[in-house]
Design an enzyme around this catalytic site. Sequence first.
Site, PDB file in Angstrom:
ATOM      1  CB  ALA A   1     -21.469 -18.864   3.098  1.00 60.92           C
ATOM      2  CB  ALA A   2     -22.201 -21.789  -2.009  1.00 61.69           C
ATOM      3  N   GLY A   3     -24.646 -22.218  -0.053  1.00 59.84           N
ATOM      4  CA  GLY A   3     -26.038 -22.573   0.173  1.00 59.84           C
ATOM      5  C   GLY A   3     -26.809 -21.491   0.900  1.00 59.84           C
ATOM      6  CG  ASP A   4     -25.671 -20.359   4.715  1.00 60.64           C
ATOM      7  OD1 ASP A   4     -26.563 -21.212   4.876  1.00 60.64           O
ATOM      8  OD2 ASP A   4     -24.599 -20.376   5.329  1.00 60.64           O
TER       9      ASP A   4
END
Length: 307
Positions: free
Chosen positions: A250-253
């Site tokens: 979820a880092a990109g989110d």
Amino acid sequence: MNQSNILVVGSSNTDMVIKAAHLPTAGETILGGEFFMNPGGKGANQAVSIARLGGNVSFICKTGNDIFGKQSMQLFQDEGIETYLFSDPNHPSGVALITIDSEAENCIVVASGANATLSPDDLKKADGAIAKAEYVIMQLEIPLETVVYVSERATELGAKVILNPAPACALPINLFEKLYLITPNQTEAEMLSGTKVKDLDSAKIAANIIHKKGVENVIITLGQDGALVFTTGEFHHIPAIKVKAIDTTAAGDVFNGALCVALAEGKDLIASTEFACKAAAIAVTKLGAQSSIPYRNELSLNQTVNS
């Protein structure tokens, strides 16, 4: 602070996560360690990120008529997210199976379930949400025809459309022309541009190719190397904040959600990307998808650097 309204259209999943020493190869069985379940889905993750970072957010998604769908609705209410949730009686809610290794790398398999049935007809029933949005962000865990429909409708209504093209797939050329901003990672940028992205120079080549397809601005996320911003004909490299990563899920989110918040507050793309990198750096120091999403008061520099 005055803020623009942000609409997220995307997926909602339940993540089932196992930590293991390494990622399994074909035919390999691994005895893993800790198991936990966590709400996820790229759309939901971005909506929660926007809410926790102080943005005015609405979310359109589709779940099954099951316990996971009911839990998702309760979560969105608890986060204060205005939600347009469609229920599919014939398909289960989306589920993601995630393995995380000792280096914080992950592999993910998603059963889309009801996410795959979020249709343009559904979105027509939520036209009011599109009409009041000034920024609309989407991903590719919902049908591409729905992404195209929302992009066209939002553009008609004067909103700026942002696409996080994940998971990677080929996109119709008419979609690029509707986008204010696209935010691929290295793998996605390679697919969209047809050129290998292995460093900053090759990322610049890819960004320029993608821009020439019709999208106004391009941000390529580069993991530990930060992000490359292409805007107004110029490149800007935003370094990542150095942290000890525990889980990159979820880092990109979080990056995309934070980016939207900063843009909605009137920051330019450079400052917005810096804000997004800071939020993503906090997220990778925690386990899980939505459990790792930071709140606004966590975004001070001394809290993003591990000792």
